[in-house]
Design a protein around this motif. Structure first.
Motif, PDB file in Angstrom:
ATOM      1  N   ASP A  88       4.636  16.618 -14.408  1.00 14.24           N
ATOM      2  CA  ASP A  88       3.266  16.822 -14.458  1.00 14.24           C
ATOM      3  C   ASP A  88       2.373  15.986 -13.761  1.00 14.24           C
ATOM      4  O   ASP A  88       1.324  15.900 -13.583  1.00 14.24           O
ATOM      5  N   VAL A  89       3.089  15.031 -12.923  1.00 13.68           N
ATOM      6  CA  VAL A  89       2.175  14.188 -11.942  1.00 13.68           C
ATOM      7  C   VAL A  89       2.573  14.141 -10.566  1.00 13.68           C
ATOM      8  O   VAL A  89       3.826  14.182 -10.125  1.00 13.68           O
ATOM      9  N   GLN A  90       1.707  14.481  -9.805  1.00 14.71           N
ATOM     10  CA  GLN A  90       2.076  14.575  -8.325  1.00 14.71           C
ATOM     11  C   GLN A  90       1.631  13.423  -7.581  1.00 14.71           C
ATOM     12  O   GLN A  90       0.641  13.103  -7.519  1.00 14.71           O
ATOM     13  N   LEU A  91       2.512  13.064  -6.523  1.00 17.39           N
ATOM     14  CA  LEU A  91       2.289  11.853  -5.721  1.00 17.39           C
ATOM     15  C   LEU A  91       1.914  12.308  -4.366  1.00 17.39           C
ATOM     16  O   LEU A  91       2.616  13.260  -3.762  1.00 17.39           O
ATOM     17  N   VAL A  92       0.743  11.915  -3.818  1.00 17.16           N
ATOM     18  CA  VAL A  92       0.225  12.617  -2.739  1.00 17.16           C
ATOM     19  C   VAL A  92       0.045  11.494  -1.839  1.00 17.16           C
ATOM     20  O   VAL A  92      -0.620  10.395  -2.188  1.00 17.16           O
ATOM     21  N   ASN A  93       0.546  11.549  -0.504  1.00 18.93           N
ATOM     22  CA  ASN A  93       0.494  10.630   0.530  1.00 18.93           C
ATOM     23  C   ASN A  93      -0.700  11.018   1.440  1.00 18.93           C
ATOM     24  O   ASN A  93      -0.561  12.134   2.156  1.00 18.93           O
ATOM     25  N   GLU A  94      -1.704  10.323   1.582  1.00 21.02           N
ATOM     26  CA  GLU A  94      -3.106  10.660   2.343  1.00 21.02           C
ATOM     27  C   GLU A  94      -2.982   9.835   3.504  1.00 21.02           C
ATOM     28  O   GLU A  94      -4.294   9.486   3.776  1.00 21.02           O
ATOM     29  N   SER A  95      -1.889   9.725   4.053  1.00 19.36           N
ATOM     30  CA  SER A  95      -1.952   9.023   5.569  1.00 19.36           C
ATOM     31  C   SER A  95      -2.745   9.824   6.401  1.00 19.36           C
ATOM     32  O   SER A  95      -2.869  10.960   6.499  1.00 19.36           O
ATOM     33  N   LEU A  96      -3.304   9.068   7.498  1.00 21.63           N
ATOM     34  CA  LEU A  96      -4.213   9.578   8.302  1.00 21.63           C
ATOM     35  C   LEU A  96      -3.359  10.283   9.635  1.00 21.63           C
ATOM     36  O   LEU A  96      -2.361   9.882   9.749  1.00 21.63           O
ATOM     37  N   ASP A  97      -4.122  10.823  10.379  1.00 21.60           N
ATOM     38  CA  ASP A  97      -3.357  11.457  11.409  1.00 21.60           C
ATOM     39  C   ASP A  97      -2.818  10.456  12.718  1.00 21.60           C
ATOM     40  O   ASP A  97      -2.121  10.651  13.248  1.00 21.60           O
ATOM     41  N   THR A  98      -4.065   9.671  12.777  1.00 20.36           N
ATOM     42  CA  THR A  98      -3.998   8.567  13.953  1.00 20.36           C
ATOM     43  C   THR A  98      -3.171   7.337  13.149  1.00 20.36           C
ATOM     44  O   THR A  98      -3.655   6.834  12.331  1.00 20.36           O
ATOM     45  N   GLU A  99      -2.322   6.875  13.846  1.00 19.09           N
ATOM     46  CA  GLU A  99      -1.405   5.549  13.233  1.00 19.09           C
ATOM     47  C   GLU A  99      -2.542   4.327  13.243  1.00 19.09           C
ATOM     48  O   GLU A  99      -3.033   4.080  14.283  1.00 19.09           O
ATOM     49  N   HIS A 100      -2.587   3.609  12.179  1.00 15.64           N
ATOM     50  CA  HIS A 100      -3.290   2.376  12.283  1.00 15.64           C
ATOM     51  C   HIS A 100      -2.243   1.288  11.939  1.00 15.64           C
ATOM     52  O   HIS A 100      -1.292   1.455  11.217  1.00 15.64           O
ATOM     53  N   TYR A 101      -2.534   0.220  12.306  1.00 17.75           N
ATOM     54  CA  TYR A 101      -1.573  -1.041  12.142  1.00 17.75           C
ATOM     55  C   TYR A 101      -2.218  -2.052  11.505  1.00 17.75           C
ATOM     56  O   TYR A 101      -3.375  -2.439  11.596  1.00 17.75           O
ATOM     57  N   ILE A 102      -1.570  -2.825  10.497  1.00 19.59           N
ATOM     58  CA  ILE A 102      -2.041  -3.996   9.652  1.00 19.59           C
ATOM     59  C   ILE A 102      -1.040  -5.314  10.372  1.00 19.59           C
ATOM     60  O   ILE A 102       0.054  -4.896  10.858  1.00 19.59           O
ATOM     61  N   TYR A 103      -1.634  -6.332  10.139  1.00 22.28           N
ATOM     62  CA  TYR A 103      -0.947  -7.648  10.585  1.00 22.28           C
ATOM     63  C   TYR A 103      -0.578  -8.355   9.231  1.00 22.28           C
ATOM     64  O   TYR A 103      -1.317  -9.114   8.743  1.00 22.28           O
ATOM     65  N   ALA A 104       0.905  -8.112   8.630  1.00 19.24           N
ATOM     66  CA  ALA A 104       1.129  -8.658   7.223  1.00 19.24           C
ATOM     67  C   ALA A 104       2.682  -8.782   7.402  1.00 19.24           C
ATOM     68  O   ALA A 104       3.360  -8.320   8.159  1.00 19.24           O
ATOM     69  N   ASP A 105       3.245  -8.935   6.342  1.00 18.67           N
ATOM     70  CA  ASP A 105       4.474  -9.247   5.887  1.00 18.67           C
ATOM     71  C   ASP A 105       4.980  -7.718   4.985  1.00 18.67           C
ATOM     72  O   ASP A 105       4.373  -7.420   4.187  1.00 18.67           O
ATOM     73  N   LYS A 106       5.746  -7.088   5.690  1.00 16.88           N
ATOM     74  CA  LYS A 106       6.409  -5.511   5.585  1.00 16.88           C
ATOM     75  C   LYS A 106       6.881  -5.637   4.125  1.00 16.88           C
ATOM     76  O   LYS A 106       6.336  -4.691   3.279  1.00 16.88           O
ATOM     77  N   ASN A 107       7.761  -6.472   3.819  1.00 18.01           N
ATOM     78  CA  ASN A 107       8.345  -6.443   2.395  1.00 18.01           C
ATOM     79  C   ASN A 107       7.193  -6.841   1.337  1.00 18.01           C
ATOM     80  O   ASN A 107       7.272  -5.969   0.275  1.00 18.01           O
ATOM     81  N   ARG A 108       6.634  -7.645   1.504  1.00 17.24           N
ATOM     82  CA  ARG A 108       5.425  -8.008   0.556  1.00 17.24           C
ATOM     83  C   ARG A 108       4.246  -6.916   0.410  1.00 17.24           C
ATOM     84  O   ARG A 108       3.844  -6.674  -0.689  1.00 17.24           O
ATOM     85  N   THR A 109       3.970  -6.247   1.498  1.00  8.36           N
ATOM     86  CA  THR A 109       3.079  -5.194   1.438  1.00  8.36           C
ATOM     87  C   THR A 109       3.516  -4.245   0.515  1.00  8.36           C
ATOM     88  O   THR A 109       2.883  -3.425  -0.133  1.00  8.36           O
ATOM     89  N   VAL A 110       4.795  -3.767   0.802  1.00  8.85           N
ATOM     90  CA  VAL A 110       5.563  -2.612  -0.107  1.00  8.85           C
ATOM     91  C   VAL A 110       5.689  -2.985  -1.559  1.00  8.85           C
ATOM     92  O   VAL A 110       5.480  -2.280  -2.490  1.00  8.85           O
ATOM     93  N   GLN A 111       5.867  -4.447  -1.704  1.00  6.18           N
ATOM     94  CA  GLN A 111       5.783  -4.851  -3.113  1.00  6.18           C
ATOM     95  C   GLN A 111       4.436  -4.446  -3.734  1.00  6.18           C
ATOM     96  O   GLN A 111       4.457  -4.032  -4.767  1.00  6.18           O
ATOM     97  N   ILE A 112       3.638  -4.983  -2.995  1.00  6.84           N
ATOM     98  CA  ILE A 112       2.041  -4.835  -3.655  1.00  6.84           C
ATOM     99  C   ILE A 112       1.849  -3.316  -3.776  1.00  6.84           C
ATOM    100  O   ILE A 112       1.333  -2.818  -4.845  1.00  6.84           O
ATOM    101  N   ILE A 113       2.055  -2.272  -2.854  1.00 10.93           N
ATOM    102  CA  ILE A 113       1.854  -0.929  -3.143  1.00 10.93           C
ATOM    103  C   ILE A 113       2.776  -0.482  -4.407  1.00 10.93           C
ATOM    104  O   ILE A 113       2.323   0.548  -5.177  1.00 10.93           O
ATOM    105  N   SER A 114       4.011  -0.766  -4.223  1.00  8.46           N
ATOM    106  CA  SER A 114       4.895  -0.577  -5.543  1.00  8.46           C
ATOM    107  C   SER A 114       4.520  -0.902  -6.638  1.00  8.46           C
ATOM    108  O   SER A 114       4.590   0.162  -7.522  1.00  8.46           O
ATOM    109  N   ASN A 115       4.176  -2.088  -6.688  1.00  9.22           N
ATOM    110  CA  ASN A 115       3.343  -2.579  -8.038  1.00  9.22           C
ATOM    111  C   ASN A 115       2.291  -1.564  -8.672  1.00  9.22           C
ATOM    112  O   ASN A 115       1.986  -1.387  -9.896  1.00  9.22           O
ATOM    113  N   LEU A 116       1.393  -1.254  -7.510  1.00 15.14           N
ATOM    114  CA  LEU A 116       0.282  -0.510  -7.893  1.00 15.14           C
ATOM    115  C   LEU A 116       0.736   0.816  -8.381  1.00 15.14           C
ATOM    116  O   LEU A 116      -0.148   1.562  -9.298  1.00 15.14           O
ATOM    117  N   ILE A 117       1.574   1.603  -7.692  1.00 14.54           N
ATOM    118  CA  ILE A 117       2.171   2.665  -8.036  1.00 14.54           C
ATOM    119  C   ILE A 117       2.754   2.717  -9.404  1.00 14.54           C
ATOM    120  O   ILE A 117       2.526   3.555 -10.372  1.00 14.54           O
TER     121      ILE A 117
END
Length: 239
Positions: free
Chosen positions: A107-136
């Motif tokens: 009953d829960v839909q996961l929606v990826n609302e990525s933009l059409d144009t790629e944007h870049y951050i300057y960060a640590d990839k594994n730690r950023t994945v960890q943050i987003i994963s914790n929030l999800i």
């Protein structure tokens, strides 16, 4: 007087920390010990399979707690090394989306609302994945039906990343302390209350900020910023 008050507060926080940790460790440990003994006493294969499932579930909880405590201590001791690099947001969100899509309830839909144009951050990839994963992970605990949306947008020199759910929301009186250790929106929900605290520290270490907006009964949105990467401009980020 100020030094005395600070010392008393530090002592209180330490005592509270140890009390919470003791409780969080004992709960899964008692289940592991208890059901391990029961397995030796039962002969029914279905009972044994159920006891094994319970033991595995509590093993995972205990391992998750230990990992969070190690993360917390390493961050506070400035022992975390960040591998800062340009990261494409669309690719990053797809990685997180793919890892969670099969874990969402029917009953829960996961929606990826990525933009059409790629944007870049300057960060640590594994730690950023960890943050987003914790929030999800957090959103999944409190969302029984509806949707969990992940996405981003550029705000000046930063990329603002968000997770938004249609869950039960957070009580207004908890919003100011939700990023503190051991604070949970619902004490009846499994979790240590350390995840959001770790997210906040990781975001700030990488040069960003994190915040939350919530309406009880309607849902919660977490947003955090990280430095945008463009034109070979490397922002000054704390390592």
């Amino acid at each position: 007087k100020a030094a005395k008050e600070q010392a008393e507060r530090s002592e209180y926080l330490k005592t509270s920390f140890l009390a919470n940790i003791s409780h969080e460790i004992r709960t899964p440990l008692n289940a592991i010990v208890g059901f391990s003994q029961l397995i030796a006493e039962v002969e029914n294969p279905e009972d044994k399979a159920e006891f094994c499932r319970i033991i595995q579930e509590n093993n995972d909880r205990l391992l998750h707690l230990v990992n969070e405590l190690l993360d917390l201590s390493k961050i506070e001791a400035n022992m975390v090394v960040f591998n800062l690099q340009p990261i494409g947001m669309n690719e990053l969100l797809k990685t997180v989306y793919d890892s969670f899509i099969l874990r969402c309830p029917t009953d829960v839909q996961l929606v990826n609302e990525s933009l059409d144009t790629e944007h870049y951050i300057y960060a640590d990839k594994n730690r950023t994945v960890q943050i987003i994963s914790n929030l999800i992970d957090n959103a999944l605990k409190y969302t029984k039906y509806g949707s969990i949306r992940i996405g981003y947008k550029q705000v000046e020199d930063y990329i603002e990343i968000y997770t938004s759910d249609t869950g039960k929301g957070i009580k207004p009186e908890l919003l100011d302390s939700i990023f503190s250790r051991f604070v949970k929106a619902d004490e009846n929900v499994h979790g240590t209350g350390l995840g959001l605290s770790i997210c906040k520290m990781l975001v700030e270490k990488m040069g960003g900020q994190i915040g939350v907006k919530s309406e009880l009964g309607k849902g919660t949105t977490f947003k955090f910023t990280l430095p945008a990467f463009k034109d070979n401009d490397y922002p000054k980020v704390e390592k």
